[in-house]
Design a protein around this motif. Structure first.
Motif, PDB file in Angstrom:
ATOM      1  N   LEU A  89      -1.633  -4.982  -1.773  1.00 18.14           N
ATOM      2  CA  LEU A  89      -0.485  -3.939  -1.949  1.00 18.14           C
ATOM      3  C   LEU A  89       0.359  -4.100  -3.215  1.00 18.14           C
ATOM      4  CD1 LEU A  89       1.053  -3.734   1.949  1.00 18.14           C
ATOM      5  CD2 LEU A  89      -0.361  -2.189   0.643  1.00 18.14           C
ATOM      6  N   TRP A  90       0.510  -5.524  -3.453  1.00 13.06           N
ATOM      7  CA  TRP A  90       1.402  -5.466  -4.540  1.00 13.06           C
ATOM      8  C   TRP A  90       0.325  -5.291  -5.825  1.00 13.06           C
ATOM      9  CZ3 TRP A  90       3.580 -11.208  -5.925  1.00 13.06           C
ATOM     10  CH2 TRP A  90       4.394 -11.215  -6.920  1.00 13.06           C
ATOM     11  N   ARG A  91      -0.813  -5.683  -5.815  1.00 13.99           N
ATOM     12  CA  ARG A  91      -1.619  -5.718  -6.913  1.00 13.99           C
ATOM     13  C   ARG A  91      -1.928  -4.077  -7.252  1.00 13.99           C
ATOM     14  NH1 ARG A  91      -5.344  -8.563  -4.549  1.00 13.99           N
ATOM     15  NH2 ARG A  91      -4.784 -10.424  -5.469  1.00 13.99           N
ATOM     16  N   HIS A  92      -1.905  -3.445  -6.305  1.00 13.34           N
ATOM     17  CA  HIS A  92      -2.272  -2.103  -6.447  1.00 13.34           C
ATOM     18  C   HIS A  92      -1.205  -0.978  -6.655  1.00 13.34           C
ATOM     19  CE1 HIS A  92      -6.648  -2.291  -5.990  1.00 13.34           C
ATOM     20  NE2 HIS A  92      -6.482  -3.230  -4.875  1.00 13.34           N
ATOM     21  N   GLY A  93       0.073  -1.690  -6.632  1.00 11.34           N
ATOM     22  CA  GLY A  93       1.491  -0.936  -6.805  1.00 11.34           C
ATOM     23  C   GLY A  93       1.973  -0.284  -5.654  1.00 11.34           C
ATOM     24  N   TRP A  94       1.393  -0.670  -4.295  1.00 11.71           N
ATOM     25  CA  TRP A  94       1.992  -0.120  -3.152  1.00 11.71           C
ATOM     26  C   TRP A  94       3.358  -0.865  -2.727  1.00 11.71           C
ATOM     27  CZ3 TRP A  94       0.184   4.413  -2.468  1.00 11.71           C
ATOM     28  CH2 TRP A  94      -0.976   5.029  -2.775  1.00 11.71           C
ATOM     29  N   PRO A  95       4.245  -0.441  -2.038  1.00 10.93           N
ATOM     30  CA  PRO A  95       5.298  -0.901  -1.239  1.00 10.93           C
ATOM     31  C   PRO A  95       4.669  -2.051  -0.256  1.00 10.93           C
ATOM     32  CG  PRO A  95       5.426   1.124  -0.518  1.00 10.93           C
ATOM     33  CD  PRO A  95       4.313   1.018  -1.697  1.00 10.93           C
ATOM     34  N   SER A  96       5.413  -3.121  -0.018  1.00  7.15           N
ATOM     35  CA  SER A  96       4.960  -4.102   0.925  1.00  7.15           C
ATOM     36  C   SER A  96       5.285  -3.340   2.452  1.00  7.15           C
ATOM     37  CB  SER A  96       6.256  -5.338   0.948  1.00  7.15           C
ATOM     38  OG  SER A  96       7.190  -4.778   1.123  1.00  7.15           O
ATOM     39  N   LEU A  97       4.663  -4.018   3.224  1.00  6.19           N
ATOM     40  CA  LEU A  97       4.887  -3.558   4.591  1.00  6.19           C
ATOM     41  C   LEU A  97       5.892  -3.350   5.018  1.00  6.19           C
ATOM     42  CD1 LEU A  97       3.337  -2.721   7.206  1.00  6.19           C
ATOM     43  CD2 LEU A  97       2.979  -4.896   7.928  1.00  6.19           C
ATOM     44  N   ALA A  98       6.697  -4.469   5.006  1.00  6.55           N
ATOM     45  CA  ALA A  98       8.133  -4.315   5.717  1.00  6.55           C
ATOM     46  C   ALA A  98       9.109  -3.245   4.837  1.00  6.55           C
ATOM     47  CB  ALA A  98       8.749  -5.591   5.338  1.00  6.55           C
ATOM     48  N   LEU A  99       8.863  -3.324   3.583  1.00  7.79           N
ATOM     49  CA  LEU A  99       9.507  -2.103   2.672  1.00  7.79           C
ATOM     50  C   LEU A  99       9.259  -0.864   3.163  1.00  7.79           C
ATOM     51  CD1 LEU A  99      11.718  -1.672   0.473  1.00  7.79           C
ATOM     52  CD2 LEU A  99       9.921  -1.489  -1.069  1.00  7.79           C
ATOM     53  N   ARG A 100       8.091  -0.452   3.387  1.00 11.35           N
ATOM     54  CA  ARG A 100       7.427   0.662   3.831  1.00 11.35           C
ATOM     55  C   ARG A 100       7.978   1.097   5.083  1.00 11.35           C
ATOM     56  NH1 ARG A 100       3.619   4.658   2.130  1.00 11.35           N
ATOM     57  NH2 ARG A 100       2.477   3.060   0.651  1.00 11.35           N
ATOM     58  N   ALA A 101       7.990   0.294   6.177  1.00 12.46           N
ATOM     59  CA  ALA A 101       8.407   0.490   7.553  1.00 12.46           C
ATOM     60  C   ALA A 101       9.786   0.324   7.667  1.00 12.46           C
ATOM     61  CB  ALA A 101       7.613  -0.585   8.508  1.00 12.46           C
ATOM     62  N   GLY A 102      10.637  -0.228   6.981  1.00  8.69           N
ATOM     63  CA  GLY A 102      11.922  -0.263   6.893  1.00  8.69           C
ATOM     64  C   GLY A 102      12.390  -1.451   7.854  1.00  8.69           C
ATOM     65  N   ARG A 103      11.366  -2.453   8.103  1.00 10.02           N
ATOM     66  CA  ARG A 103      11.815  -3.643   9.271  1.00 10.02           C
ATOM     67  C   ARG A 103      10.429  -4.757   8.824  1.00 10.02           C
ATOM     68  NH1 ARG A 103      12.255  -3.285  15.019  1.00 10.02           N
ATOM     69  NH2 ARG A 103      11.267  -5.255  14.940  1.00 10.02           N
ATOM     70  N   GLU A 104      10.665  -5.818   9.266  1.00 12.86           N
ATOM     71  CA  GLU A 104       9.712  -6.623   9.233  1.00 12.86           C
ATOM     72  C   GLU A 104       8.921  -6.413  10.625  1.00 12.86           C
ATOM     73  OE1 GLU A 104       8.737  -8.761   7.108  1.00 12.86           O
ATOM     74  OE2 GLU A 104      10.702  -8.835   5.844  1.00 12.86           O
TER      75      GLU A 104
END
Length: 250
Positions: A122-137
């Motif tokens: 996700l980081w390599r391709h410029g996408w937000p982290s899973l937690a950031l996208r979902a709003g929670r861990e």
């Protein structure tokens, strides 16, 4: 109602290598198993047959022969049938984020590997982290960590295949992402049924406990390796290896 009777998701990745900081996704699968209708597994035989499945194949990655020997996917096959890695990483992230938003736990065998590989992609391709996208861990269930805690004295392997054998869970297609994800979910369900003290934990508490168990298990392995004269790196971080403060994946 115990968490294992509710909906369960599971993630599995097939990759290019063993180092989660450098490995690339080759194939990925996410499954979602619906809640069980009754309290006895035999009362709901269709639970495991009516799940949602999402599968992806990456088409722009070079796959080493050693990796192909494990999961059977060649560079040529992936190029012919797969999608761009950036698209696949984003699709997996979006799919999992929707699951996390619903507070559905995600079963991940050896979570620090798969979850770290996904995070770096996700980081390599410029996408937000899973937690950031979902709003929670995410709430993670790791059958390897749970089994090592529940049955500390059992000898032998703790691979997914070994756990399926021990808990008498069917596993028809090892090293195929969807089949591995389903098998891992079945193992977690079996662990909960055999160990009520785990089944009775609230999901938030179980997630936190697994982090404690994983650190203890890593310390025990490190001491054993040292006593055996083996030089092996042991990771005690769970459920993910955090991103470094500076720099990023190559």
């Amino acid at each position: 109602m115990s968490w294992h009777l509710g909906p369960l998701a599971a993630l599995d990745l097939e990759t290019t290598g063993l180092d989660p900081l450098r490995a690339r996704i080759v194939s990925a699968a996410v499954i979602v198993v619906r809640a069980q209708r009754g309290t006895i597994a035999e009362d709901d035989p269709h639970r495991w047959a009516t799940m949602d499945r999402s599968n992806w194949l990456v088409g722009d990655v070079d796959i080493p022969t050693e990796a192909t020997a494990i999961h059977g996917i060649t560079t040529e096959q992936a190029a012919a049938e797969g999608r761009p890695g950036q698209w696949v990483a984003g699709a997996v992230g979006v799919t999992l984020a929707r699951i996390v938003e619903q507070c559905i736990p995600i079963v991940i065998m050896n979570a620090p590997y798969d979850l770290t590989v996904l995070d770096r992609e996700l980081w390599r391709h410029g996408w937000p982290s899973l937690a950031l996208r979902a709003g929670r861990e995410p709430l993670v269930l790791d059958p390897q960590v749970m089994d090592r805690h529940a049955d500390r004295d059992r000898t032998g392997s703790r691979t997914l295949a070994a756990l399926c054998g021990h808990y008498r869970v069917p596993h028809t297609a090892p090293h195929q992402a969807a089949a591995d994800a389903l098998a891992a979910a079945r193992v977690v369900d079996a662990i909960a049924r055999q160990h009520p003290e785990i089944a009775d934990m609230p999901l938030d508490e179980l997630h936190q406990r697994q982090g404690i168990w994983a650190r203890r298990q890593a310390s025990e392995r490190a001491r054993r390796y040292e006593a055996e004269g083996r030089v092996e790196r042991v990771n005690g971080q769970w459920p993910i290896i955090p991103r470094p403060r500076n720099g990023g994946p190559k």
